[in-house]
Design an enzyme around this catalytic site. Structure first.
Site, short mmCIF file in Angstrom:
data_model
loop_
_atom_site.label_atom_id
_atom_site.label_comp_id
_atom_site.label_asym_id
_atom_site.label_seq_id
_atom_site.Cartn_x
_atom_site.Cartn_y
_atom_site.Cartn_z
CG HIS A 127 -0.39 0.32 2.51
ND1 HIS A 127 -0.07 -0.64 3.44
CD2 HIS A 127 -0.04 1.51 3.10
CE1 HIS A 127 0.41 -0.07 4.53
NE2 HIS A 127 0.45 1.23 4.35
CG ASP A 157 -0.02 -3.97 2.64
OD1 ASP A 157 0.21 -3.53 1.50
OD2 ASP A 157 -0.19 -3.25 3.63
CB SER A 232 3.14 1.75 6.17
OG SER A 232 1.98 1.95 6.93
#
Length: 505
Positions: A127, A157, A232
């Protein structure tokens, strides 16, 4: 013994007891004692210094049409010759929102880490780089390199990037074994929160095996190490400087850390990374079954002592076990030597197995454990096959109208024969067989289980039914056996199967 001697002995006993109480009050078991340096808790400076060079910031940019950008407002329609025309032309063109297809650059920041210095391999979250036109990797010493995308996996992911290893001297870190991490172990997160640049935070493993409903293979490590937006894709290190997790998500009403962060365990991420490096895509094992949880009611209906495993609700046509090796109604309790405690364990274990591998599967079939051997297919091929199967809604259109069907009322349901008329009425596929449910009484046990008219009962207690009389007979037999619940296998209008238990009181 004299009275003075007794008094002295009593005094000695009291003193010894008091000393024991004092010592007991201040004593700390060795396993609870924290490690402190002379001036406070032990420093993690050496650990941080050793890994900071391998942790990178990921910068992406994406070109979008101005009218499609977040918060974009279309240019208003003005009367011809309006004195405000020039003003609005300048305003909307400057902000990239004019009607003629103007565009704007949208940028985002995330984190990542180098796992192969010689090849220039960088790992991050999918992402972080999704839909990006340009990807840049920024190192802690200020050097920036362009990155190319090697492969992505939306299910976990994970994304793999590549930079030119000749463009900068790279430092790499390696994956550790996340299965060895225990709740309470110290961990260190490094990343790029809020675009500030390399930031180190420390915490512990708060929990393991977390399912946050983000994908089919959720098995997150939960940590209280501060993780914020921009972290992230960054690494979560153990005390040895090995990556045991990839920081991916947080729970926070404000977007800032409240001590609940989640990392993809290295056991899962490392396998995905290796496949993306080797093939540019994932190649997961596939069993070819539809599954659902084993509830206490279902376990009781199947004669199982405890609720465990994954209940096979259906077998996909053309899949690896379409030969009858595994059947609807079987409960898978062990796969390739790994225990299946609950339904969500099975997809992850199967996906981590190599395509084409022959494995032993321990199942419970009609209350009896047995081992079957299956050869795994490829999940990516199976998804196409399953999609085609679900889309098969061929029906017997134009058939002659059949006479009125015979019906029966049982467990709050009205059931009838499945023939041309009822197939047409409820749009039931031609390859579905059993007894159709034509009505469900409000507030009945069947209604509580979400059973709907148009569903088809194909089995009761793992025995096929074809007529309303069969349904009545099977329910009657179960009641005579003292069963409290009836286990029904239901087919949807398109043939998808699921198991439901209904109380018979």
């Amino acid at each position: 013994m004299t009275s003075n001697t007794l008094l002295d002995a009593a005094r000695r006993t009291l003193v010894a007891g008091a000393a024991a109480l004092v010592l007991g009050a201040v004593a700390v078991p060795s396993f609870m004692a924290p490690t402190f340096a002379a001036d406070g808790p032990a420093s993690v400076a050496d650990l941080a210094q050793g890994v900071l060079g391998a942790v990178v910031n990921i910068s992406t940019s994406q070109t979008v049409k101005g009218t499609e950008g977040p918060g974009a407002v279309p240019m208003p329609q003005l009367p011809e010759g309006s004195p405000f025309q020039d003003f609005f032309d300048d305003f909307f063109k400057n902000r990239g929102g004019e009607k003629d297809g103007g565009s704007q650059k949208v940028q985002s920041l995330g984190s990542g880490f180098v796992i192969d210095a010689e090849q220039g391999i960088v790992v991050t979250n999918n992402h972080v780089i999704a839909d990006a036109d340009d990807i840049e990797v920024n190192f802690s010493d200020g050097v920036t390199l362009k990155a190319t995308l090697v492969g992505t996996d939306t299910k976990t992911d994970v994304a793999v990037l590549k930079v030119d290893p000749k463009g900068h001297k790279l430092t790499a870190v390696k994956f550790g074994d996340s299965t060895k991490m225990r709740v309470g172990d110290w961990v260190m997160a490094v990343g790029n929160p809020f675009g500030l640049g390399g930031t180190v935070t420390v915490g512990i493993v708060s929990a393991r095996n977390r399912d946050i409903n983000s994908g089919p293979y959720d098995d997150f490590i939960q940590t209280d190490a501060a993780i914020n937006r921009g972290n992230s894709g960054g690494p979560l290190f153990n005390s040895a400087g090995e990556v045991i997790g990839m920081n991916t998500a947080i729970i926070s009403p404000s977007g800032g850390s409240i001590g609940i962060g989640f990392s993809i365990p290295s056991q899962l991420a490392s396998g995905v990374v290796e496949q993306l490096r080797q093939y540019g895509e994932t190649r997961r094992g596939w069993l070819g079954v539809r599954i659902q949880p084993v509830t206490d009611d279902i376990a009781e209906s199947l004669g199982m002592a405890t609720a465990k495993g994954a209940l096979v609700a259906g077998v996909i046509k053309g899949g690896p076990v379409d030969n009858g090796t595994i059947q609807a109604g079987d409960v898978i309790i062990k796969f390739d030597g790994k225990d299946i405690h609950e339904m969500r364990d099975l997809p992850r274990v199967v996906a981590e197995s190599p395509v084409g591998k022959a494995v032993d599967v321990l199942i419970v079939r009609k209350g009896v454990e047995q081992t079957v051997k299956v050869t795994l297919g490829r999940l990516e091929d199976g998804e196409k096959l399953a999609s085609g199967e679900n889309g098969n809604t061929d029906q017997n259109k134009g058939a002659d109208k059949a006479p009125a069907v015979s019906t029966a009322s049982v467990l709050g349901m009205t059931v009838g024969e499945l023939n041309d008329e009822t197939r047409k009425k409820f749009s039931i596929a031609g390859d579905v067989s059993g007894v159709v449910i034509t009505d469900v009484a409000k507030d009945s046990a069947a209604a509580e289980r979400g059973i709907q008219p148009g569903e088809v009962i194909t089995e009761i207690a793992q025995e096929s039914v074809a007529t309303p009389k069969d349904v009545m007979d099977r329910i009657g037999a179960l009641k005579e056996q003292g069963r409290k619940n009836a286990l029904l296998m239901l087919a949807s209008k398109t043939g998808e199967l699921r198991f439901v238990t209904i109380r018979m009181d």
